[in-house]
Enzyme design. Structure first.
Site, PDB file in Angstrom:
ATOM      1  N   TYR A 154       0.830  -1.202   0.000  1.00  0.00           N
ATOM      2  CA  TYR A 154       0.000   0.000   0.000  1.00  0.00           C
ATOM      3  C   TYR A 154       0.867   1.256   0.000  1.00  0.00           C
ATOM      4  O   TYR A 154       0.581   2.214  -0.735  1.00  0.00           O
ATOM      5  CB  TYR A 154      -0.928   0.017   1.211  1.00  0.00           C
ATOM      6  CG  TYR A 154      -1.690   1.320   1.325  1.00  0.00           C
ATOM      7  CD1 TYR A 154      -2.627   1.682   0.363  1.00  0.00           C
ATOM      8  CD2 TYR A 154      -1.454   2.214   2.366  1.00  0.00           C
ATOM      9  CE1 TYR A 154      -3.321   2.882   0.442  1.00  0.00           C
ATOM     10  CE2 TYR A 154      -2.151   3.409   2.460  1.00  0.00           C
ATOM     11  CZ  TYR A 154      -3.077   3.735   1.504  1.00  0.00           C
ATOM     12  OH  TYR A 154      -3.755   4.935   1.582  1.00  0.00           O
ATOM     13  N   ARG A 161       1.575   6.360  -7.087  1.00  0.00           N
ATOM     14  CA  ARG A 161       0.408   7.119  -7.549  1.00  0.00           C
ATOM     15  C   ARG A 161       0.705   8.618  -7.555  1.00  0.00           C
ATOM     16  O   ARG A 161       0.404   9.316  -8.538  1.00  0.00           O
ATOM     17  CB  ARG A 161      -0.803   6.830  -6.668  1.00  0.00           C
ATOM     18  CG  ARG A 161      -2.031   7.642  -7.036  1.00  0.00           C
ATOM     19  CD  ARG A 161      -3.254   7.242  -6.245  1.00  0.00           C
ATOM     20  NE  ARG A 161      -3.069   7.351  -4.806  1.00  0.00           N
ATOM     21  CZ  ARG A 161      -4.059   7.243  -3.925  1.00  0.00           C
ATOM     22  NH1 ARG A 161      -5.289   7.017  -4.330  1.00  0.00           N
ATOM     23  NH2 ARG A 161      -3.817   7.347  -2.636  1.00  0.00           N
ATOM     24  N   TYR A 213      -1.381  13.545   6.537  1.00  0.00           N
ATOM     25  CA  TYR A 213      -0.972  12.481   7.454  1.00  0.00           C
ATOM     26  C   TYR A 213       0.514  12.593   7.774  1.00  0.00           C
ATOM     27  O   TYR A 213       1.331  12.906   6.892  1.00  0.00           O
ATOM     28  CB  TYR A 213      -1.216  11.116   6.809  1.00  0.00           C
ATOM     29  CG  TYR A 213      -2.638  10.605   6.907  1.00  0.00           C
ATOM     30  CD1 TYR A 213      -3.642  11.320   7.547  1.00  0.00           C
ATOM     31  CD2 TYR A 213      -2.973   9.386   6.343  1.00  0.00           C
ATOM     32  CE1 TYR A 213      -4.936  10.840   7.621  1.00  0.00           C
ATOM     33  CE2 TYR A 213      -4.269   8.886   6.408  1.00  0.00           C
ATOM     34  CZ  TYR A 213      -5.245   9.620   7.046  1.00  0.00           C
ATOM     35  OH  TYR A 213      -6.515   9.127   7.116  1.00  0.00           O
ATOM     36  N   ARG A 226     -12.272  13.462   1.354  1.00  0.00           N
ATOM     37  CA  ARG A 226     -13.114  12.523   2.097  1.00  0.00           C
ATOM     38  C   ARG A 226     -14.456  12.283   1.399  1.00  0.00           C
ATOM     39  O   ARG A 226     -15.077  11.250   1.588  1.00  0.00           O
ATOM     40  CB  ARG A 226     -13.359  13.057   3.506  1.00  0.00           C
ATOM     41  CG  ARG A 226     -12.100  13.220   4.336  1.00  0.00           C
ATOM     42  CD  ARG A 226     -11.474  11.889   4.684  1.00  0.00           C
ATOM     43  NE  ARG A 226     -10.266  12.056   5.489  1.00  0.00           N
ATOM     44  CZ  ARG A 226      -9.478  11.060   5.864  1.00  0.00           C
ATOM     45  NH1 ARG A 226      -9.749   9.824   5.480  1.00  0.00           N
ATOM     46  NH2 ARG A 226      -8.403  11.293   6.586  1.00  0.00           N
ATOM     47  N   GLU A 326     -14.352  -1.094   6.048  1.00  0.00           N
ATOM     48  CA  GLU A 326     -14.322   0.204   5.366  1.00  0.00           C
ATOM     49  C   GLU A 326     -15.600   0.307   4.535  1.00  0.00           C
ATOM     50  O   GLU A 326     -16.101  -0.697   4.026  1.00  0.00           O
ATOM     51  CB  GLU A 326     -13.088   0.324   4.478  1.00  0.00           C
ATOM     52  CG  GLU A 326     -12.975   1.647   3.747  1.00  0.00           C
ATOM     53  CD  GLU A 326     -11.605   1.874   3.121  1.00  0.00           C
ATOM     54  OE1 GLU A 326     -11.590   2.325   1.955  1.00  0.00           O
ATOM     55  OE2 GLU A 326     -10.587   1.608   3.780  1.00  0.00           O
TER      56      GLU A 326
END
Length: 332
Positions: A154, A161, A213, A226, A326
C-alpha cells in the site's frame, strides 16, 4: 471504437449559473450483465467475484468476493451512452458523465509502485485531452498489506500514484477508495467517474485531511478528498474507516470500528450539506477484512440505515492492517 474527445457543451462547464446535472441512478441489481449492458441509459456495470461480464467498455469485473447474492452495481444516466477504447483506457459517456477504467498488470511494469505511476501518468494524459472533472476514483489491487514498513505494497502504491499524478488534480483531489483484493492476481485496477462540471471536495471535521498524514503512515501521504459533492448535489463518499484525526481506533473490535466508521460517514455527509441522514437514497459498498465478521457488520449497517438505502458486502483488505471494515458509497 472511437477515441474522439467526449461530448461537452461549450461555455457550460465554467458557468456558475448553468443548471446542475441530473444525479446518476446507482443501484445493486440481480440482473443479467449482457441484458443490462445494452440498455441505452447504462453508463457502467460493475460485477464482483466470479461475475461474467460482456466485453463492453461499460463493464468491469473486480475480483472482490461478495457476501450473499452476487449483485451488479449499475450506474444509469440520462442516456444515450456512447463508448470507446483509447489504448489501455475504456470509457463510456452520456455527455454529462463519463465512466472510465484502466488496468495495468504489475509484471508489465515490475511492481505495484511502478504500476501506479504508469497508470496515473497515462490517465493524466488522457484526461488532459478532455474537458472533464474527475469526481470519484476506485483503486483495487492484490495483497495490499504485504511487506513491512515502507516496503508494504500500500505504501509503495501511494508513492507511485503521487509520482504519476504530477499535479493532475491540483489541490482539489477527487473522492477515492483503495482496497486490497485477495484473488492472487497482480494487477492494478482503477475506475472512476468524471463530469463536464466540477464537483466540490469535502473534508470530514472528525478526520485529518489524508494529504496531511504524518510520516508514521509512509513516505508519501495519500491524496484524496473525504467526499465529493457532485454538480448534481449527490454526495460521493470516499472509502471511510475507523480513523479519528489520523489514528486508527478500536483495534480488534469490529463492532466498535463499524460504529466509528458510521459516525465518520454521518459527519462527512453533514459537512457536504446532505439534506437527509444516511438511509433512503444511500448506496453503500461495505468492505470486510474477515468473512466471519460479515453477519455482524450487515446487521449494524442495516440498523444504521433504518430500513432505507442499499448495501453490498465485499471481502477485501483495508489499507491499514488493524482496520477490519471500510465503507464507501453515494448519498442523495
Amino acid at each position: 471504437m472511437s477515441s474522439e474527445p467526449l461530448l461537452d457543451r461549450p461555455g457550460d462547464r465554467d458557468d456558475p449559473n448553468a443548471p446542475t446535472l441530473t444525479p446518476l441512478r446507482i443501484a445493486f441489481e440481480p440482473a443479467d450483465p449482457a441484458a443490462v449492458a445494452v440498455q441505452a441509459d447504462v453508463l457502467a456495470v460493475i460485477g464482483f467475484g466470479a461475475a461474467a461480464l460482456p466485453d463492453d467498455p461499460r463493464c468491469l469485473r473486480v475480483g472482490l468476493e461478495p457476501v450473499g447474492a452476487a449483485l451488479l452495481e449499475v450506474w444509469r444516466s440520462r442516456g444515450p451512452v456512447r463508448t470507446g477504447r483509447d489504448g489501455e483506457i475504456r470509457w463510456s459517456s452520456d455527455g454529462d458523465y463519463t465512466f472510465f477504467s484502466i488496468e495495468v498488470p504489475e509484471d508489465a511494469v515490475d511492481a505495484i509502485g511502478a504500476a501506479a505511476e504508469h497508470l496515473y501518468r497515462r490517465l493524466g494524459e488522457w484526461l488532459g485531452q478532455r474537458p472533464l472533472h474527475v469526481l470519484r476514483l476506485w483503486n483495487y489491487f492484490d495483497a495490499i498489506n504485504e511487506g513491512d514498513g515502507d516496503a508494504e505494497r500500500y505504501r509503495r502504491f501511494c508513492t507511485g500514484r503521487v509520482a504519476g499524478m504530477q499535479g493532475l488534480f491540483g489541490g482539489d483531489y477527487p473522492a477515492a477508495t483503495v482496497i486490497g483484493r485477495k484473488d492472487g492476481v497482480r494487477s492494478l485496477q482503477v475506475y472512476g467517474l468524471a463530469a463536464r462540471r466540477a464537483g466540490r471536495p469535502v473534508e470530514n471535521p472528525r478526520q485529518l485531511s489524508a494529504w496531511r498524514y504524518p510520516r508514521d503512515y509512509g513516505p508519501t501521504a495519500p491524496r484524496f478528498a473525504r467526499a465529493m459533492r457532485a454538480p448534481s448535489g449527490q454526495i460521493l463518499i470516499s472509502g471511510t474507516a475507523a480513523i479519528v484525526g489520523h489514528a486508527s481506533r478500536h483495534r480488534d473490535d469490529v463492532a466498535a470500528q463499524l460504529g466509528e466508521t458510521l459516525a465518520n460517514l454521518d459527519s462527512v455527509c453533514a459537512a457536504a450539506g446532505a439534506a437527509t441522514p444516511l438511509g433512503e437514497g444511500s448506496v453503500l459498498k461495505v468492505y470486510v477484512r474477515r468473512e466471519a465478521d460479515a453477519e455482524q457488520v450487515t446487521r449494524g449497517v442495516r440498523d444504521h440505515l433504518a430500513g432505507g438505502g442499499e448495501a453490498m458486502l465485499l471481502i477485501g483488505e483495508v489499507c491499514r492492517r488493524e482496520l477490519l471494515v471500510e465503507i464507501d458509497g453515494s448519498h442523495g
